[in-house]
Motif scaffolding. Sequence first.
Motif, PDB file in Angstrom:
ATOM      1  N   ARG A 116     -74.077 -45.496  -2.747  1.00 35.27           N
ATOM      2  CA  ARG A 116     -74.636 -46.443  -3.722  1.00 35.27           C
ATOM      3  C   ARG A 116     -75.655 -45.741  -4.633  1.00 35.27           C
ATOM      4  NH1 ARG A 116     -73.971 -51.220  -2.593  1.00 35.27           N
ATOM      5  NH2 ARG A 116     -74.424 -51.045  -0.366  1.00 35.27           N
ATOM      6  N   ALA A 117     -76.538 -44.926  -4.038  1.00 35.37           N
ATOM      7  CA  ALA A 117     -77.545 -44.205  -4.821  1.00 35.37           C
ATOM      8  C   ALA A 117     -76.890 -43.191  -5.756  1.00 35.37           C
ATOM      9  CB  ALA A 117     -78.535 -43.512  -3.889  1.00 35.37           C
ATOM     10  N   THR A 118     -75.819 -42.575  -5.304  1.00 39.49           N
ATOM     11  CA  THR A 118     -75.091 -41.620  -6.147  1.00 39.49           C
ATOM     12  C   THR A 118     -74.440 -42.340  -7.316  1.00 39.49           C
ATOM     13  OG1 THR A 118     -74.733 -40.132  -4.281  1.00 39.49           O
ATOM     14  CG2 THR A 118     -73.245 -39.898  -6.167  1.00 39.49           C
ATOM     15  N   LEU A 119     -73.844 -43.495  -7.062  1.00 36.98           N
ATOM     16  CA  LEU A 119     -73.232 -44.256  -8.152  1.00 36.98           C
ATOM     17  C   LEU A 119     -74.286 -44.710  -9.159  1.00 36.98           C
ATOM     18  CD1 LEU A 119     -70.539 -46.331  -6.207  1.00 36.98           C
ATOM     19  CD2 LEU A 119     -70.185 -44.300  -7.635  1.00 36.98           C
ATOM     20  N   ALA A 120     -75.481 -45.039  -8.692  1.00 40.90           N
ATOM     21  CA  ALA A 120     -76.565 -45.403  -9.618  1.00 40.90           C
ATOM     22  C   ALA A 120     -76.913 -44.211 -10.513  1.00 40.90           C
ATOM     23  CB  ALA A 120     -77.786 -45.882  -8.840  1.00 40.90           C
ATOM     24  N   PHE A 121     -76.984 -43.025  -9.920  1.00 37.64           N
ATOM     25  CA  PHE A 121     -77.256 -41.802 -10.683  1.00 37.64           C
ATOM     26  C   PHE A 121     -76.148 -41.579 -11.722  1.00 37.64           C
ATOM     27  CE2 PHE A 121     -76.766 -37.259 -11.396  1.00 37.64           C
ATOM     28  CZ  PHE A 121     -78.065 -36.841 -11.651  1.00 37.64           C
ATOM     29  N   LEU A 122     -74.888 -41.709 -11.284  1.00 35.52           N
ATOM     30  CA  LEU A 122     -73.755 -41.484 -12.181  1.00 35.52           C
ATOM     31  C   LEU A 122     -73.681 -42.533 -13.285  1.00 35.52           C
ATOM     32  CD1 LEU A 122     -70.945 -40.417  -9.679  1.00 35.52           C
ATOM     33  CD2 LEU A 122     -72.583 -38.977 -10.926  1.00 35.52           C
ATOM     34  N   GLY A 144     -80.685 -40.245   0.952  1.00 34.82           N
ATOM     35  CA  GLY A 144     -79.877 -39.445   1.878  1.00 34.82           C
ATOM     36  C   GLY A 144     -78.814 -38.585   1.232  1.00 34.82           C
ATOM     37  N   VAL A 145     -78.808 -38.488  -0.080  1.00 31.16           N
ATOM     38  CA  VAL A 145     -77.828 -37.652  -0.783  1.00 31.16           C
ATOM     39  C   VAL A 145     -78.361 -36.224  -0.817  1.00 31.16           C
ATOM     40  CG1 VAL A 145     -76.595 -37.303  -2.964  1.00 31.16           C
ATOM     41  CG2 VAL A 145     -77.170 -39.625  -2.209  1.00 31.16           C
ATOM     42  N   SER A 146     -77.543 -35.266  -0.414  1.00 34.39           N
ATOM     43  CA  SER A 146     -77.963 -33.866  -0.456  1.00 34.39           C
ATOM     44  C   SER A 146     -77.870 -33.349  -1.894  1.00 34.39           C
ATOM     45  CB  SER A 146     -77.092 -33.009   0.458  1.00 34.39           C
ATOM     46  OG  SER A 146     -75.792 -32.849  -0.090  1.00 34.39           O
ATOM     47  N   ARG A 147     -78.563 -32.275  -2.161  1.00 33.60           N
ATOM     48  CA  ARG A 147     -78.503 -31.650  -3.486  1.00 33.60           C
ATOM     49  C   ARG A 147     -77.062 -31.253  -3.812  1.00 33.60           C
ATOM     50  NH1 ARG A 147     -82.300 -28.930  -6.843  1.00 33.60           N
ATOM     51  NH2 ARG A 147     -83.897 -29.480  -5.342  1.00 33.60           N
ATOM     52  N   HIS A 148     -76.356 -30.739  -2.792  1.00 32.83           N
ATOM     53  CA  HIS A 148     -74.953 -30.353  -2.977  1.00 32.83           C
ATOM     54  C   HIS A 148     -74.091 -31.563  -3.340  1.00 32.83           C
ATOM     55  CE1 HIS A 148     -73.767 -26.198  -2.314  1.00 32.83           C
ATOM     56  NE2 HIS A 148     -72.525 -26.630  -2.229  1.00 32.83           N
ATOM     57  N   GLN A 149     -74.295 -32.664  -2.638  1.00 26.32           N
ATOM     58  CA  GLN A 149     -73.521 -33.874  -2.937  1.00 26.32           C
ATOM     59  C   GLN A 149     -73.787 -34.364  -4.358  1.00 26.32           C
ATOM     60  OE1 GLN A 149     -74.885 -36.133   0.569  1.00 26.32           O
ATOM     61  NE2 GLN A 149     -72.722 -36.646   0.895  1.00 26.32           N
TER      62      GLN A 149
END
Length: 193
Positions: A116-122, A144-149
Amino acid sequence: MRLPEVERGDSLRNRALIRIISMVLGTRLPDAARVAFYHKGFVGSALGAWTQDAMRGPSQWSVAERELMAAMVARWNSCPFCIGAHRAIAVRGMDKAVVDACLTDYHTAPISAPLRATLAFLETMTLRPGELRAAHAEAAMAAGVSRHQLTDAAAVAALFNIITRYANALDFAIPSDAGFDKAAGMMLKRGYA
């Protein structure tokens, strides 16, 4: 505007390949694949390699999660072809109801906090790139998203911010759900390169 060469192939060899692949699939070869056959300088090996790496290369994100990210970027860019194509691949590795819930509203979809946090970033990266700040990345990593992710997800979004625009510009034909499903099976088997 779709060029006739994109539709039928720009060489005798490509015309034959398009016909053979369409016969094997039992459906019209999707426009995304047709464009790949057209003039290698337009959508050539560099874009194919980048797509293969972003979508199938090593990552902490599953193939289905990356396909969902591509479908979300397509949704934000109003690209019906890419929504359908990448949704069809995502549902082969994720629950269909979850994929559809994300495409409706990822904020309320039953997905992990990191996704969810990654989708917000995207979403910010796609719709308001001028507003993207370090704080957006920090918020994703705090979830909880890693820098690599985050790097992998940004590569997917950057790529599909390009692809969705040329799919819309070339007015890609929208296959039926069955056509998208057949193409999804081929994409999972063969990849993007």
